[in-house]
Enzyme design. Structure first.
Site, PDB file in Angstrom:
ATOM      1  N   GLY A   8       4.281  -7.485  19.090  1.00 24.07           N
ATOM      2  CA  GLY A   8       4.496  -6.113  18.590  1.00 24.07           C
ATOM      3  C   GLY A   8       5.824  -6.023  17.861  1.00 24.07           C
ATOM      4  O   GLY A   8       6.489  -4.987  17.873  1.00 24.07           O
ATOM      5  N   GLN A  12       8.226   0.019  16.469  1.00 24.24           N
ATOM      6  CA  GLN A  12       9.500   0.751  16.483  1.00 24.24           C
ATOM      7  C   GLN A  12      10.588  -0.004  17.267  1.00 24.24           C
ATOM      8  O   GLN A  12      11.704  -0.147  16.775  1.00 24.24           O
ATOM      9  CB  GLN A  12       9.297   2.153  17.092  1.00 24.24           C
ATOM     10  N   ASP A  34       2.730 -10.035  15.533  1.00 25.79           N
ATOM     11  CA  ASP A  34       2.128  -8.701  15.501  1.00 25.79           C
ATOM     12  C   ASP A  34       0.684  -8.845  15.031  1.00 25.79           C
ATOM     13  O   ASP A  34       0.320  -9.865  14.429  1.00 25.79           O
ATOM     14  CB  ASP A  34       2.903  -7.770  14.548  1.00 25.79           C
ATOM     15  N   ILE A  35      -0.084  -7.804  15.271  1.00 27.25           N
ATOM     16  CA  ILE A  35      -1.471  -7.807  14.801  1.00 27.25           C
ATOM     17  C   ILE A  35      -1.493  -7.489  13.310  1.00 27.25           C
ATOM     18  O   ILE A  35      -2.444  -7.793  12.596  1.00 27.25           O
ATOM     19  CB  ILE A  35      -2.291  -6.791  15.628  1.00 27.25           C
ATOM     20  N   ASP A  52      -3.081 -11.490  17.955  1.00 25.59           N
ATOM     21  CA  ASP A  52      -3.681 -10.357  18.662  1.00 25.59           C
ATOM     22  C   ASP A  52      -3.558 -10.638  20.153  1.00 25.59           C
ATOM     23  O   ASP A  52      -4.202 -11.552  20.679  1.00 25.59           O
ATOM     24  CB  ASP A  52      -5.165 -10.221  18.235  1.00 25.59           C
ATOM     25  N   TYR A 143      -2.120   7.508  28.484  1.00 26.75           N
ATOM     26  CA  TYR A 143      -0.975   6.628  28.247  1.00 26.75           C
ATOM     27  C   TYR A 143      -0.124   6.525  29.528  1.00 26.75           C
ATOM     28  O   TYR A 143       0.257   5.431  29.947  1.00 26.75           O
ATOM     29  CB  TYR A 143      -0.157   7.218  27.090  1.00 26.75           C
ATOM     30  N   LYS A 147       0.674   3.326  31.856  1.00 25.80           N
ATOM     31  CA  LYS A 147       2.041   2.855  32.142  1.00 25.80           C
ATOM     32  C   LYS A 147       2.279   2.793  33.661  1.00 25.80           C
ATOM     33  O   LYS A 147       2.906   1.862  34.157  1.00 25.80           O
ATOM     34  CB  LYS A 147       3.076   3.766  31.473  1.00 25.80           C
TER      35      LYS A 147
HETATM   36  C1  AKB Z   1       5.506   8.658  23.366  1.00 26.22           C
HETATM   37  O1  AKB Z   1       5.908   9.770  22.983  1.00 26.22           O
HETATM   38  O2  AKB Z   1       4.325   8.406  23.603  1.00 26.22           O
HETATM   39  C2  AKB Z   1       6.525   7.566  23.606  1.00 26.22           C
HETATM   40  C3  AKB Z   1       7.019   7.533  25.010  1.00 26.22           C
HETATM   41  C4  AKB Z   1       7.902   8.592  25.531  1.00 26.22           C
HETATM   42  O3  AKB Z   1       6.689   6.633  25.720  1.00 26.22           O
HETATM   43  N1  AKB Z   1       7.628   7.729  22.709  1.00 26.22           N
END
Ligand code: AKB
Length: 319
Positions: A8, A12, A34-35, A52, A143, A147
């Site tokens: 990756g 960013q 990176d992909i 990948d 997300y 995590k």
């Molecule tokens: C997002 O906004 O999804 C990310 C994070 C806070 O992990 N920047």
């Protein structure tokens, strides 16, 4: 001799971390991957490979062939994008991490792994102010769930197989080299670009939405500091809380107006408001500061000053 793979690398965090790692370990020893294609400065300053991370066979062959000793796995689908395709985001975020952990377990040379966690591990039932390192984690976004589960997998691989995986719960990251994509905290980068481009920004979060943020140089330093700590001094193999400062769109606007008095903002909230509302306002990061001997250097005003200067230069170069 360390050989480092950054997965990756065009993203960013990756696009800035790669330069720091190449400075420390030598250009030839830090493999960017990176992909998608990477900017010229990444490809010209050291090795680059299209890879990948979902393809475990390719990954393991690459790691063995290049005698990789450390892996930084930075590829992920961020919070906003993940809500659009939840199952795909879950599959990418989880399976890519499992692939990296499995490679680290199987390949003896790999002795350290870095994987980014996020403030998204927290949810509406988490204390909002000074969110502690160890606290209630009931994330409501896919997300955040990925995590949180990822943190548990990291801890599991450390305890069960001795894989030394380290992680940071990044807040919103503010940077000018590479813009983020699909996150909830992206407004804190877009606002600077739009301030220079148009003198106006329409924000997708409400004016008083407070979130923890950090300027990218602080994030890079915190990451490198964590990776340098001797193995037996890493207390958390889940993810360390870190923070730079906390702010709102209204406060960022005031800070930008000190440099661009005519800058204006309007607010049109979307689905990301609910995500932001479920995350902490402020973070307690004393463990990261004491365990990893690290301290944030940039507040909102310093970040604004540098962002406006650098975004101006970047946009001028692009014309
Ligand atoms: C997002 O906004 O999804 C990310 C994070 C806070 O992990 N920047």
């Amino acid at each position: 001799m360390e050989k480092i793979l950054v997965i990756g690398a065009a993203g960013q965090i990756g696009s800035e971390l790669i330069l720091e790692l190449r400075k420390q370990y030598g250009n030839a020893n830090v493999f960017a991957s990176d992909i998608k294609d990477a900017p010229a400065y990444i490809k010209e300053s050291g090795p680059f490979q299209m890879l990948d991370v979902m393809d475990e066979r390719h990954l393991i062959h690459f790691v063995i062939r290049n005698k990789i000793t450390q892996i930084y796995h930075l590829a992920a689908v961020l919070s906003g994008n993940a809500e659009k395709l939840p199952l795909q985001a879950w599959s990418i975020n989880m399976n890519s991490l499992i692939n990296v952990l499995e490679v680290a377990r199987m390949v003896e040379d790999v002795h350290k792994v870095f994987w980014p966690s996020s403030i998204a591990v927290f949810g509406p039932s988490t204390p909002k102010e000074d969110t502690p390192q160890v606290t209630i984690m009931e994330p409501t976004t896919v997300y955040g769930i990925s995590k949180m589960a990822g943190e548990r997998w990291c801890d599991y691989y450390f305890n069960r197989y001795g894989v030394d995986v380290r992680s940071i719960r990044y807040p919103g990251l503010i940077s000018y080299k590479t813009e983020p994509g699909g996150g909830t905290t992206d407004y804190a980068v877009e606002i600077y670009f739009e301030a220079i481009r148009k003198g106006f920004y329409e924000c997708f979060l409400g004016e008083n939405t407070r979130l923890p943020m950090m300027f990218m140089p602080d994030a890079i330093e915190a990451t490198v500091a964590l990776m340098e700590v001797p193995r037996d001094e890493v207390y958390f193999h889940t993810g360390y809380n870190i923070t730079g400062f906390d702010t709102t769109p209204a406060e960022m606007t005031k800070s930008i107006q000190k440099h661009i008095p005519g800058f204006s903002i309007s607010y049109k909230t979307d689905f990301r408001q609910e995500i932001a509302d479920s995350w902490p306002d402020t973070i307690d990061d004393h463990y990261a500061r004491s365990h990893n001997h690290w301290k944030s250097k940039y507040d909102l005003e310093a970040t604004t000053r540098i962002m406006l200067e650098e975004v101006k230069k970047k946009l001028r170069r692009e014309v």
